[in-house]
Design a protein around this motif. Structure first.
Motif, PDB file in Angstrom:
ATOM      1  N   ALA B 135     -16.368   8.132   6.315  1.00 39.05           N
ATOM      2  CA  ALA B 135     -15.958   7.293   7.495  1.00 39.05           C
ATOM      3  C   ALA B 135     -15.705   5.804   7.157  1.00 39.05           C
ATOM      4  O   ALA B 135     -14.873   5.394   7.622  1.00 39.05           O
ATOM      5  N   GLU B 138     -12.455   5.474   5.227  1.00 40.03           N
ATOM      6  CA  GLU B 138     -11.348   5.377   6.018  1.00 40.03           C
ATOM      7  C   GLU B 138     -11.311   4.021   6.910  1.00 40.03           C
ATOM      8  O   GLU B 138     -10.216   3.447   7.084  1.00 40.03           O
ATOM      9  N   HIS B 139     -12.292   3.617   7.356  1.00 39.67           N
ATOM     10  CA  HIS B 139     -12.257   2.253   8.105  1.00 39.67           C
ATOM     11  C   HIS B 139     -11.825   1.292   7.325  1.00 39.67           C
ATOM     12  O   HIS B 139     -10.873   0.311   7.910  1.00 39.67           O
ATOM     13  N   LEU B 141      -9.906   1.365   4.687  1.00 43.09           N
ATOM     14  CA  LEU B 141      -8.369   1.542   4.609  1.00 43.09           C
ATOM     15  C   LEU B 141      -7.421   1.320   5.874  1.00 43.09           C
ATOM     16  O   LEU B 141      -6.573   0.500   5.266  1.00 43.09           O
ATOM     17  N   LEU B 142      -7.943   1.471   6.682  1.00 44.57           N
ATOM     18  CA  LEU B 142      -7.361   0.926   8.038  1.00 44.57           C
ATOM     19  C   LEU B 142      -7.364  -0.381   8.026  1.00 44.57           C
ATOM     20  O   LEU B 142      -6.177  -1.057   8.623  1.00 44.57           O
ATOM     21  N   GLN B 144      -7.424  -2.331   5.782  1.00 43.37           N
ATOM     22  CA  GLN B 144      -6.368  -2.998   4.739  1.00 43.37           C
ATOM     23  C   GLN B 144      -4.911  -2.782   5.209  1.00 43.37           C
ATOM     24  O   GLN B 144      -4.007  -3.702   5.061  1.00 43.37           O
ATOM     25  N   VAL B 145      -4.717  -1.845   5.900  1.00 42.26           N
ATOM     26  CA  VAL B 145      -3.363  -1.577   6.626  1.00 42.26           C
ATOM     27  C   VAL B 145      -3.108  -2.736   7.409  1.00 42.26           C
ATOM     28  O   VAL B 145      -2.065  -3.403   7.596  1.00 42.26           O
ATOM     29  N   THR B 146      -3.998  -2.993   8.434  1.00 41.84           N
ATOM     30  CA  THR B 146      -3.875  -3.925   9.424  1.00 41.84           C
ATOM     31  C   THR B 146      -3.710  -5.567   8.892  1.00 41.84           C
ATOM     32  O   THR B 146      -2.919  -6.211   9.300  1.00 41.84           O
ATOM     33  N   LEU B 148      -2.509  -6.061   5.775  1.00 41.24           N
ATOM     34  CA  LEU B 148      -1.228  -6.357   5.151  1.00 41.24           C
ATOM     35  C   LEU B 148      -0.127  -6.224   6.167  1.00 41.24           C
ATOM     36  O   LEU B 148       0.724  -6.998   5.897  1.00 41.24           O
ATOM     37  N   GLY B 149      -0.089  -5.475   7.337  1.00 41.21           N
ATOM     38  CA  GLY B 149       0.880  -5.399   8.184  1.00 41.21           C
ATOM     39  C   GLY B 149       0.957  -6.695   9.234  1.00 41.21           C
ATOM     40  O   GLY B 149       2.166  -7.148   9.576  1.00 41.21           O
ATOM     41  N   ARG B 234     -13.338  -6.946  12.084  1.00 43.00           N
ATOM     42  CA  ARG B 234     -13.845  -5.731  12.769  1.00 43.00           C
ATOM     43  C   ARG B 234     -14.842  -4.990  11.788  1.00 43.00           C
ATOM     44  O   ARG B 234     -14.519  -4.506  10.840  1.00 43.00           O
TER      45      ARG B 234
END
Lengths: 255, 255
Positions: B135, B138-139, B141-142, B144-146, B148-149, B234
């Motif tokens: 868990a 995944e947190h 990784l998400l 990281q997406v935020t 970079l985006g 977060r």
DNA sequence: CGCCCCCTTGAAGTGTGTCAAATCGGGTGG
DNA sequence: CCACCCGATTTGACACACTTCAAGGGGGCG
């Protein structure tokens, strides 16, 4: 019951699920009846789960698009990933955890409940399908990181559309590299870390270059193989068993 | 044997592992002896797994830093995420799959093998630790997406350092918000989708703003809570059981 | 008809990249 | 102990991909 199971098994979501693992008859029936009982449709923009709240039971997307999304306090929005027909939601983590992201329906969509991973026969085809689904999920999340971190707008859009094409193909929802794309340009921008204005201009460039064609909500990729080469697109390494079949179907249709 | 188990359990990686799930004595012993038998150190830049090749058995990082990395054909590099002491590698997917990413050691590091998830007692503390680790993975990784985006360079670096601080604290490797940071500015850039030049300038801005302080490979965050507020950082929603303990320790040290 | 959402276009601004060179610092060998 | 070297950090000048702001146009739908 058997008849209804057969009927259910012909929808795109089940095609894709069956492509991930060889389900035996008992599993097919179990999934089909569970789907029948718990199937429901949700409206545009409704939330399927909310970040930080208890994880809802596992679900299968039967039709429509959804997205894992994160909002920032100042209104910025990042779409973490999209969920398509046949995608499984919330199967990775253990039962007691919290939802790692909010999920919203990007179109009207239909869903059904699925058993938890721990409730499955450990060596059944369905458990295998879950494992593959988890691996694919991770693959596409890593692809998303790479897109956002290192690709230009032109490359990001290309790579993303290649991914969507490849995923929809598994469900039989893309034929001849042509598929329905319900994302608005603004949503595409929120997915790819761009503004809608720049998405618009980049799409124009892609059209001018003969990469793709758009017409009322559909997208056609003219030469996915060449495009994939150009933007260094990677397909998932763990090939689900149905991919070859799907390709054969394609060949039969356009020889 | 017991003595050696106790000794082993005092290293940072075990602290963190114990923080993720309440291991009973049998589990502690099993992990400790397995660690003792399979422990090995790897050199800087050596590969722990290679994208697309068969997944190596699960591993635990005992010390050092590693990174999941993706290379593009033209030399661009994206670090997908970093692995710290106490992080588990390759526990999510089923046994038969392929490694989703290349993993390289960013420093000299020590590792040991761990049992597969399927080999664990389903309701044991170690299985719980695996679930939490998945868990958390995944947190992050998400996150990281935020980053970079949607985040600016200033925000990306801040958010990332907050994450590292928070993760190292779990292993007891950050005290008073001060920790060792072995990433070069170029590696930081590859992690955050920036160039080393811009990382350098942004770090200067952060220093000037009093956000952080650097001295020979160490970083100190002056006010993580305020910074977290500023960049909308977060923390993982699923709090491992050890977090409160770790905080208590902090309080005792700096009252 | 008029509203709303989405797409499109233009002009101007800026965050970040590129290129190139200087400086720093730690290790190593003479 | 100095000379050298190498990778990492720092700095400057300039370029450009992408954003911002603002306005206009098109299509579905009540």
């Amino acid at each position: 019951m058997i008849a209804s199971a057969r009927r259910e098994m012909s929808v795109p979501a089940f095609d894709r699920l069956a492509a991930l693992g060889r389900l035996n008859d008992i599993e097919r029936l179990a999934v089909a009846t569970s789907a029948e009982r718990t199937q429901r449709s949700v409206r545009l923009r409704s939330e399927l789960s909310r970040e930080g709240e208890p994880q809802p039971p596992p679900m299968l997307v039967l039709s429509g698009w959804a997205a894992r999304v994160r909002m920032l306090s100042d209104g910025r929005r990042q779409i973490l990933g999209v969920l398509l027909s046949g995608d499984l939601i919330g199967i990775a983590a253990g039962p007691r955890s919290f939802a790692p992201s909010t999920i919203v329906a990007l179109t009207e969509a239909t869903l059904c409940n699925m058993p938890r991973r721990s409730e499955l026969a450990p060596d059944g085809g369905l458990a295998g399908a879950y494992d593959l689904a988890i691996a694919l999920d991770e693959h596409y999340l890593l692809a998303q990181v790479t897109r956002l971190g290192r690709l230009s707008a032109y490359e990001r859009i290309s790579d993303f559309l290649l991914e969507i094409n490849e995923r929809l193909k598994l469900a039989g929802l893309s034929t001849a590299n042509c598929f329905r794309m319900p994302l608005t340009q603004e949503l595409l921008g929120d997915t790819l870390g761009l503004t809608s204005v720049h998405v618009n201009r980049t799409l124009q460039a892609l059209r001018k270059d003969g990469v793709l064609e758009t017409s009322n909500g559909m997208i056609r990729l003219h030469d996915p193989a060449r495009l994939a080469e150009m933007v260094d697109h990677r397909e998932p390494p763990a090939r689900p068993k149905g991919v070859e079949i799907a390709r054969d179907r394609m060949v039969q249709r356009k020889p």
